[in-house]
Design a protein around this motif. Sequence first.
Motif, PDB file in Angstrom:
ATOM      1  N   ALA A  37      32.582 -16.959  -1.888  1.00 54.60           N
ATOM      2  CA  ALA A  37      32.281 -16.103  -1.037  1.00 54.60           C
ATOM      3  C   ALA A  37      33.244 -15.769   0.218  1.00 54.60           C
ATOM      4  N   VAL A  38      33.247 -14.562   0.810  1.00 54.80           N
ATOM      5  CA  VAL A  38      34.288 -14.291   2.109  1.00 54.80           C
ATOM      6  C   VAL A  38      33.131 -14.067   3.152  1.00 54.80           C
ATOM      7  N   ALA A  39      33.203 -14.517   4.223  1.00 57.51           N
ATOM      8  CA  ALA A  39      32.487 -13.939   5.510  1.00 57.51           C
ATOM      9  C   ALA A  39      33.386 -13.436   6.491  1.00 57.51           C
ATOM     10  N   MET A  40      32.817 -12.321   6.757  1.00 61.96           N
ATOM     11  CA  MET A  40      33.692 -11.475   7.754  1.00 61.96           C
ATOM     12  C   MET A  40      32.754 -11.421   8.998  1.00 61.96           C
ATOM     13  N   THR A  41      33.307 -11.869  10.261  1.00 63.05           N
ATOM     14  CA  THR A  41      32.645 -11.991  11.587  1.00 63.05           C
ATOM     15  C   THR A  41      33.505 -11.411  12.658  1.00 63.05           C
ATOM     16  N   LEU A  42      33.098 -10.742  13.346  1.00 66.19           N
ATOM     17  CA  LEU A  42      33.522  -9.982  14.524  1.00 66.19           C
ATOM     18  C   LEU A  42      33.413 -11.088  15.964  1.00 66.19           C
ATOM     19  N   ASP A  43      34.694 -10.784  16.397  1.00 65.64           N
ATOM     20  CA  ASP A  43      34.840 -11.943  17.644  1.00 65.64           C
ATOM     21  C   ASP A  43      33.535 -11.732  18.487  1.00 65.64           C
ATOM     22  N   GLY A  44      32.728 -12.902  18.877  1.00 65.27           N
ATOM     23  CA  GLY A  44      31.698 -13.118  19.723  1.00 65.27           C
ATOM     24  C   GLY A  44      30.485 -12.756  19.232  1.00 65.27           C
ATOM     25  N   GLN A  45      30.393 -12.621  17.773  1.00 67.34           N
ATOM     26  CA  GLN A  45      29.172 -12.428  17.059  1.00 67.34           C
ATOM     27  C   GLN A  45      28.768 -13.963  16.423  1.00 67.34           C
ATOM     28  N   ALA A  46      27.610 -14.060  16.403  1.00 66.00           N
ATOM     29  CA  ALA A  46      27.209 -15.651  15.934  1.00 66.00           C
ATOM     30  C   ALA A  46      27.019 -15.504  14.575  1.00 66.00           C
ATOM     31  N   GLU A  47      26.726 -14.271  13.832  1.00 70.42           N
ATOM     32  CA  GLU A  47      26.402 -14.106  12.409  1.00 70.42           C
ATOM     33  C   GLU A  47      27.600 -13.179  11.717  1.00 70.42           C
ATOM     34  N   PRO A  48      28.057 -13.334  10.428  1.00 67.42           N
ATOM     35  CA  PRO A  48      28.889 -12.526   9.977  1.00 67.42           C
ATOM     36  C   PRO A  48      28.235 -11.080   9.684  1.00 67.42           C
ATOM     37  N   ALA A  49      29.115 -10.176   9.773  1.00 67.09           N
ATOM     38  CA  ALA A  49      28.745  -8.711   9.438  1.00 67.09           C
ATOM     39  C   ALA A  49      28.761  -8.358   7.749  1.00 67.09           C
ATOM     40  N   LEU A  50      29.402  -9.391   7.169  1.00 67.90           N
ATOM     41  CA  LEU A  50      29.651  -9.168   5.815  1.00 67.90           C
ATOM     42  C   LEU A  50      29.956 -10.461   5.137  1.00 67.90           C
ATOM     43  N   VAL A  51      28.996 -10.512   4.067  1.00 71.59           N
ATOM     44  CA  VAL A  51      29.231 -11.676   3.267  1.00 71.59           C
ATOM     45  C   VAL A  51      29.110 -11.228   1.852  1.00 71.59           C
ATOM     46  N   GLY A  52      30.210 -11.530   1.170  1.00 71.14           N
ATOM     47  CA  GLY A  52      30.366 -11.276  -0.365  1.00 71.14           C
ATOM     48  C   GLY A  52      31.239 -12.012  -1.173  1.00 71.14           C
ATOM     49  N   PRO A  53      31.032 -11.662  -2.512  1.00 69.59           N
ATOM     50  CA  PRO A  53      31.781 -12.516  -3.594  1.00 69.59           C
ATOM     51  C   PRO A  53      33.464 -12.446  -3.182  1.00 69.59           C
ATOM     52  N   TRP A  54      34.153 -13.632  -3.493  1.00 66.04           N
ATOM     53  CA  TRP A  54      35.604 -13.836  -3.388  1.00 66.04           C
ATOM     54  C   TRP A  54      36.018 -13.939  -4.750  1.00 66.04           C
ATOM     55  N   THR A  55      37.288 -13.469  -5.146  1.00 63.18           N
ATOM     56  CA  THR A  55      37.836 -13.861  -6.316  1.00 63.18           C
ATOM     57  C   THR A  55      38.371 -15.116  -6.394  1.00 63.18           C
ATOM     58  N   MET A  56      38.257 -15.714  -7.833  1.00 63.17           N
ATOM     59  CA  MET A  56      38.754 -17.101  -8.151  1.00 63.17           C
ATOM     60  C   MET A  56      40.163 -16.999  -8.462  1.00 63.17           C
ATOM     61  N   GLY A  57      40.806 -18.043  -8.024  1.00 63.54           N
ATOM     62  CA  GLY A  57      42.582 -17.918  -8.228  1.00 63.54           C
ATOM     63  C   GLY A  57      42.670 -18.206  -9.719  1.00 63.54           C
ATOM     64  N   ARG A  58      43.919 -18.347 -10.046  1.00 56.12           N
ATOM     65  CA  ARG A  58      44.400 -18.481 -11.435  1.00 56.12           C
ATOM     66  C   ARG A  58      43.798 -19.699 -12.036  1.00 56.12           C
ATOM     67  N   ASP A  59      43.718 -20.818 -11.292  1.00 50.99           N
ATOM     68  CA  ASP A  59      43.023 -22.157 -11.780  1.00 50.99           C
ATOM     69  C   ASP A  59      41.844 -22.091 -12.028  1.00 50.99           C
ATOM     70  N   LYS A  60      41.058 -21.097 -11.760  1.00 50.74           N
ATOM     71  CA  LYS A  60      39.457 -20.915 -12.109  1.00 50.74           C
ATOM     72  C   LYS A  60      38.733 -21.745 -11.435  1.00 50.74           C
ATOM     73  N   LYS A  61      39.199 -22.593 -10.534  1.00 47.83           N
ATOM     74  CA  LYS A  61      38.506 -23.552  -9.525  1.00 47.83           C
ATOM     75  C   LYS A  61      38.566 -23.232  -8.059  1.00 47.83           C
ATOM     76  N   ASN A  62      39.631 -22.758  -7.678  1.00 55.53           N
ATOM     77  CA  ASN A  62      39.890 -22.504  -6.074  1.00 55.53           C
ATOM     78  C   ASN A  62      40.160 -21.025  -6.134  1.00 55.53           C
ATOM     79  N   PRO A  63      39.506 -20.706  -4.725  1.00 57.50           N
ATOM     80  CA  PRO A  63      39.810 -19.158  -4.513  1.00 57.50           C
ATOM     81  C   PRO A  63      41.020 -18.596  -4.288  1.00 57.50           C
ATOM     82  N   LYS A  64      41.108 -17.578  -4.574  1.00 59.15           N
ATOM     83  CA  LYS A  64      42.483 -16.714  -4.299  1.00 59.15           C
ATOM     84  C   LYS A  64      42.595 -16.605  -3.016  1.00 59.15           C
ATOM     85  N   PRO A  65      43.773 -16.877  -2.494  1.00 60.45           N
ATOM     86  CA  PRO A  65      44.121 -16.693  -1.097  1.00 60.45           C
ATOM     87  C   PRO A  65      43.958 -15.545  -0.376  1.00 60.45           C
ATOM     88  N   LEU A  66      43.777 -15.292   0.896  1.00 57.75           N
ATOM     89  CA  LEU A  66      43.555 -14.290   1.623  1.00 57.75           C
ATOM     90  C   LEU A  66      44.957 -13.561   1.675  1.00 57.75           C
TER      91      LEU A  66
END
Length: 163
Positions: A37-66
């Motif tokens: 998953a990827v969490a997007m947090t605005l500076d100064g905020q304790a909680e992320p504004a958005l948490v959503g699924p993130w794509t797997m990388g080609r090896d199907k184990k690790n995440p795709k790089p941002l």
Amino acid sequence: MSEEFEQEIPSIFEDRLWHHKGWEARVIKNEDDDGWAVAMTLDGQAEPALVGPWTMGRDKKNPKPLDMSAFNTLVKTASEIIRRHEQHLAALLHKEVEIEVRGERVTVALDIEPDEEMPTATLTATAEDGSELAKVAARPDFNLTRRSAQQWADAGYPRASED
């Protein structure tokens, strides 16, 4: 946040962590399954504004790089979520209706000041020319409808009862 402060925080561009222009994108292990998953947090905020699924990388184990394209899309989406949340909160704290009183249009507004222990509210009647006809304290749970506003106006804008 001031531009001066924003410039003091250096940008970070790592595979699983980006921090740029007041936003942090962090790729995290999804606790519900084997994915990421990827969490997007605005500076100064304790909680992320958005948490959503993130794509797997080609090896199907690790995440795709941002990358810049994904980061920009995430910032846009998270900003929109914050904007909608602020609009929703504003709508909950300010309500208004229009009624007719002696042939004149009157706007009746309920403004709520949130407070965990003792919220307050103000009921205001304003004439079409902008002049204030009445302003009284009201219960924060007052149900402002056209009917309740009309009843208040027809009664001469009395102070709300404290029952």
